[in-house]
Design an enzyme around this catalytic site. Structure first.
Site, PDB file in Angstrom:
ATOM      1  N   SER B 287       0.829  -1.210   0.000  1.00  0.00           N
ATOM      2  CA  SER B 287       0.000   0.000   0.000  1.00  0.00           C
ATOM      3  C   SER B 287       0.855   1.249   0.000  1.00  0.00           C
ATOM      4  O   SER B 287       1.851   1.352   0.699  1.00  0.00           O
ATOM      5  CB  SER B 287      -0.893   0.019   1.224  1.00  0.00           C
ATOM      6  OG  SER B 287      -1.449   1.304   1.349  1.00  0.00           O
ATOM      7  N   ARG B 333       0.649   8.887  -8.242  1.00  0.00           N
ATOM      8  CA  ARG B 333       1.220   7.601  -8.639  1.00  0.00           C
ATOM      9  C   ARG B 333       1.982   7.630  -9.949  1.00  0.00           C
ATOM     10  O   ARG B 333       3.056   7.059 -10.062  1.00  0.00           O
ATOM     11  CB  ARG B 333       0.087   6.589  -8.767  1.00  0.00           C
ATOM     12  CG  ARG B 333      -0.491   6.285  -7.435  1.00  0.00           C
ATOM     13  CD  ARG B 333      -1.666   5.377  -7.535  1.00  0.00           C
ATOM     14  NE  ARG B 333      -2.063   5.052  -6.170  1.00  0.00           N
ATOM     15  CZ  ARG B 333      -3.126   4.332  -5.870  1.00  0.00           C
ATOM     16  NH1 ARG B 333      -3.901   3.871  -6.835  1.00  0.00           N
ATOM     17  NH2 ARG B 333      -3.407   4.058  -4.623  1.00  0.00           N
TER      18      ARG B 333
END
Ligand SMILES: Cc1cc2nc3c(=O)[nH]c(=O)nc-3n(C[C@H](O)[C@H](O)[C@H](O)COP(=O)(O)OP(=O)(O)OC[C@H]3O[C@@H](n4cnc5c(N)ncnc54)[C@H](O)[C@@H]3O)c2cc1C
Ligand code: FES
Lengths: 254, 641
Positions: B287, B333
């Protein structure tokens, strides 16, 4: 590494099954146990033999699909680990490993290592929820949940529904699964209004499918999420209390 | 090529009022009439389970179809980090508008403003709903909900349940769903795979499924069909998605007339465990909440062979902190992934295969203590240790980007309806809210927004006028034809009897896509992929080996159908990437970058959603465009510096 696998094969629910032995060479210690099956299956296909059916999906220990009895232990030798998270470095080079499906009356075999675990859903259907139709909820912070309570509820809620507890139990009982599910909700303030009916309904449904618990404790050892059998004690307490509470007038829950 | 009116049906009025206006203006179905409508929901992940449960609660008759053995195993179960909501419980300046703004900007201005604003609005209701269901979100000592900040956000708006947020949210939706099954409003078909959508008179009237245990091919009829079948990341073979996730449902819908939007927008997640060898079957995500406390670095020296603890501070390059001082390790990201790729390409990669960068928790462990880190990330760290055999409390973790999420998907309008009337797409299966890049903790939010709140409010608009009509009988020719096609396809796959396994073809396809259409793409690589994929597809049809029969559980056969569809879908993905002559979000074209290597958008020519129409086997798909208008957020080059 070289590994010898003796695997249960069964072509269908009513077919006669039996063991089959295969040798797998060039196993890397970094490989997962399911990747070992992937390579074996590729080799079987190359040989014109049907690959071994086994359930899997997330391959990271959370979906609860994988379900192998490895050398007689549900999910194999490592504690707190689902089959998919087990790595070959935990085995010796040259090891001979026997792999079977979950064996329990409530989990009939579908094919090879796949079993039918629908009975677990029946227990949830019987009461494993809080009745909170969409849209009816108050602001999340209006419901205070002490951290310790929330943490304990989460310990129970971590159950992945794989069925290892049932497979490991000499009686094929589902107490650990049911207790985890009951207590996740029964511990929380939101779960109080349905607390007593929930435990009675879920335990009753459980008894329709599964064997009885004699507190062997094998379930806790097999559980890939280390769920504690203390939850069984809590469930039993709630169940006994509920027999008494049920007779009371509504509104006298706590 | 059909004339499509790509009308997104965006309501009029000021942005913040659109959703309320819309809910008021759409048609509703009277409570006593709802049971006269049957809605088929395919997929039991967050989007499908929440939709089916809510429609059941409202009184509709729901048919739920999933290939899993129980709804709770859907891929959503694996989400770790958390779910966003604009609650502003932290008093740190969050608001609905800020969540909206962050999502539009994070998506690199390729999403629809009205949808995103609605998503931010209902985000707050999702948390309330989940709490009421008993989702054990993390709490403060005072009993209030805890929050953390998550990749790409400067506020703490992420709610979480240890590292198992997806599991807990899915269990909440699953329990609500099972309650409806118990009450008889929802009928569940498990281990049942949808293999086609049935269209009659231009409307979706049902689906054809195959029972995975008996092989029976049957039809299900309904007034509407809802696909909540997840994303297509597994087209790359190696990804963080569950092994069974696939694109077949949306691809089959596409072949039946639903347009496919922005397939080239795939998200590569920066923090996954690097592959260790060729037998690797999937990649595991760590994560990105780890980026809150972990610092990402590589050795300054090329080819530095020292173990990480032997490399002094001064000889480490904390490249995200260096290049993006404002956001540091928390850049979105796509930015983080490309930065890591650049280091590995420059031969500064670490680990036995030199294919990773370090994510180092040591500073946080020293500052906060091991207990705090264990509390926050215990299960992730344990997962990492199992896979790699290394202990992150002592040695920095190694991470590398991997395919993770599909922003693209079936084109849907504001009501979540595809271009086929009566056919809806929810969750990761649609293209709606994340533009060219999704922010962390926003997929769970979108799936639940779609299922709990959006679809139940919009589907009435389609259903209400159908009052008094029955679902088409399943012996209607439309169903019989579709069933025959499905059976024929199954027979064909079993009949090839070639020499290579299904996995072989899947791996090969994955390699072609990752090398040519992965983190960086160019005209040259895409054209290469577009010649290689059709060749591979032909080879598949001539040479795949699927053993066993079609009348019992046959996992190779299931995979074969999915890979066959991936071999078609992958081509469209590359075609979309080739046509989009700009870089934005997860789509990075080498030809279009700034001097310092950042993505260069072309708003003048590409501020649209690309919606592709299927025109036949081996025929070129036709492109339709939905122009994106930005009234509220000004188009700007993203900067996280
Ligand atoms: C490892 C990982 C971690 C993640 N962490 C986060 C996070 O922290 N926060 C966040 O917001 N997002 C996260 N995501 C993304 C998020 O989990 C997904 O985008 C989301 O759960 C998708 O939900 P869904 O309901 O759309 O689809 P899914 O959960 O994929 O469900 C699809 C369902 O469709 C069914 N199905 C598919 N095809 C068929 C068919 N043909 N026939 C019958 N049934 C079919 C399947 O059985 C399944 O039930 C993560 C993703 C991954 C991979
Ligand atoms: S495959 Fe999901 S828990 Fe093992």
């Amino acid at each position: 590494m070289k590994i010898t696998l003796t695997v249960w094969r069964q072509s269908g629910p009513n077919a006669r099954g039996g063991f089959e032995t295969h040798h797998v060479d060039d196993v890397s210690p970094d490989m997962s146990f399911l990747e070992l099956f992937d390579i074996l299956n590729e080799a079987l296909i190359a040989d014109g033999k049907e690959p071994i059916a086994f359930d899997h999906d997330c391959r990271e220990g959370i979906c609860g699909s994988c379900s192998m009895m490895i050398n007689g232990r549900a999910h194999g030798p490592e504690r707190g680990t689902a089959t998919c998270q087990l790595h070959m470095r935990k085995f010796q080079d040259g090891a001979h490993i026997t792999v079977e499906p979950w064996r329990a009356a409530a989990f009939p075999i579908i094919k090879d290592l796949c079993v039918d675990r629908t009975a677990f859903d029946r227990i949830i259907e019987a009461g494993g929820y809080i009745s909170a139709p969409t849209g009816s909820a108050p602001d999340g912070n209006l419901i205070l949940v002490p951290k310790a309570v929330s943490d304990t509820a989460m310990d129970a809620a971590a159950c992945i529904g794989c069925g290892a507890c049932v497979a490991a139990c000499p009686n094929g009982a589902a107490q650990l699964f049911t207790a985890a599910k009951v207590q996740h909700l029964n511990l929380l303030p939101q779960g109080q209004p349905e607390r007593w009916e929930r435990v009675v309904n879920m335990v009753t449904e459980m008894e329709r499918w599964f064997g009885s618990c004699t507190l062997h404790g094998e379930c806790e050892v097999a559980c890939p999420k280390d769920i504690s059998i203390d939850f069984i004690a809590l469930m039993n307490r709630d169940f006994i209390k509920a027999q008494f509470k049920q007779r009371r007038l509504t509104g006298q829950h706590a | 090529m059909t004339e499509f009116n790509l009308d997104a049906h965006i309501p009029d009025g000021p942005l913040a009022e659109k959703w309320d206006h819309h809910k008021f203006s759409v048609k509703l179905v009277n409570p006593s009439n709802r049971r006269k409508f049957r809605v088929i929901v395919v997929g039991s992940g967050l989007a499908g389970a929440s939709a089916a449960a809510t429609l059941g609660e409202l009184g509709f008759e729901v048919t739920m179809i999933t290939f899993h053995d129980t709804p709770r195993r859907a891929h959503s179960i694996a989400a770790q980090g958390g779910i966003n909501a604009a609650k502003n419980y932290r008093n740190d300046g969050d608001s609905i508008y800020r969540l909206f703004y962050d999502t539009v900007k994070g998506g690199d201005f390729r999403s629809r403003e009205a949808n995103v604003h609605r998503l931010a609005q209902v985000s707050v209701n999702i948390i309330d709903q989940c709490v009421a269901q008993g989702v054990p979100f993390a709490r403060e000592y005072g009993g209030l909900l805890d929050n953390r900040s998550f990749g790409g956000a400067q506020v703490s708006r992420t709610f979480y349940a240890r590292g198992q947020t997806g599991q807990q949210l899915l269990l909440g939706a699953y329990q609500a769903l099972l309650r409806q099954i118990h009450l008889g409003t929802v009928t569940l078909y498990r281990r049942t795979e949808m293999l086609d959508v049935v269209i009659n008179d231009g409307r979706a009237v049902g689906v054809v499924t195959r029972d995975l245990i008996t092989g029976d091919v049957v039809s299900h009829a309904g007034h509407a069909v809802v696909l909540a079948t997840g994303g297509y990341g597994n087209v790359f073979y190696l990804s963080t998605n569950a092994k069974n996730s696939n694109a077949s449902a949306i691809w089959r819908a596409h072949r039946r007339g639903a347009l496919m939007a922005n397939p080239c927008f795939t998200q590569i997640h920066p923090t996954c465990i690097p592959a260790s060898d060729d037998f690797q079957s999937k990649l595991t995500l760590m994560s990105e909440s780890l980026r809150n406390d972990g610092r990402i670095w590589v050795p300054r020296e090329f080819g530095d062979q020292r173990s990480p603890d032997q490399i002094p501070e001064g000889e480490r390059d904390y490249f995200l902190e260096r290049r993006y001082p404002a956001f540091g390790n928390l850049v979105p990201r796509d930015v983080a992934s490309r930065a890591a790729k650049r280091e590995v390409d420059a031969e500064r990669g670490v680990g036995p295969l030199k294919n990773g960068v370090y994510l180092d928790l040591s500073e946080a462990i020293n500052r906060l203590g091991r207990d705090v880190i264990e509390e926050r990330y215990g299960n992730l760290i344990q997962m990492y240790e199992r896979i790699t055999g290394e202990d992150p409390y002592r040695v920095p973790m190694r991470i590398y980007p991997a395919v993770h999420y599909a922003m693209g998907g079936l084109w849907v309008d504001y009501n979540l309806q595809t271009t086929v009337p009566g056919l809806y797409a929810l969750g990761e299966a649609n293209f709606s809210d994340h533009g060219a890049n999704r922010l962390g903790a926003s997929a769970l939010m979108q799936g639940l927004a779609d299922g709990y709140f959006v679809l139940p409010a919009t589907i009435g608009d389609y259903l209400a006028p159908l009052l008094g009509t029955d679902p088409l009988p399943t012996n209607h020719q439309a169903f019989l034809d579709a069933e025959a096609e499905v059976s024929e396809r199954v027979g064909a796959l079993l009949g090839v009897n070639g020499s290579h396994s299904v996995d072989y073809f899947h791996r090969e396809l994955g390699k072609v896509l990752w090398e040519n259409c992965g983190m960086a793409r160019s005209r040259e690589t895409l054209e290469k992929a577009l010649t290689e994929i059709p060749t591979l597809r032909d080879e598949f049809h001539k040479d795949v080996r699927v053993l066993g029969d079609g009348e019992s559980l046959n996992q190779s056969l299931e995979k074969a159908g999915r890979v066959e569809d991936f071999l078609e879908f992958g081509e469209l993905l590359c075609r979309d990437a080739l046509h989009r002559e700009e870089s934005c979000g997860g789509h990075f074209r080498l030809e279009h970058q700034t001097e310092d290597g950042e993505a260069l958008r072309d708003d003048e020519h590409f501020a649209y959603a690309a919606a592709w129409e299927y025109t036949g086997d081996n025929a070129r798909p036709a492109l339709h465009k939905e122009p994106l208008e930005f009234e509220s957020v000004h188009l700007a080059q993203r900067s996280y510096k």
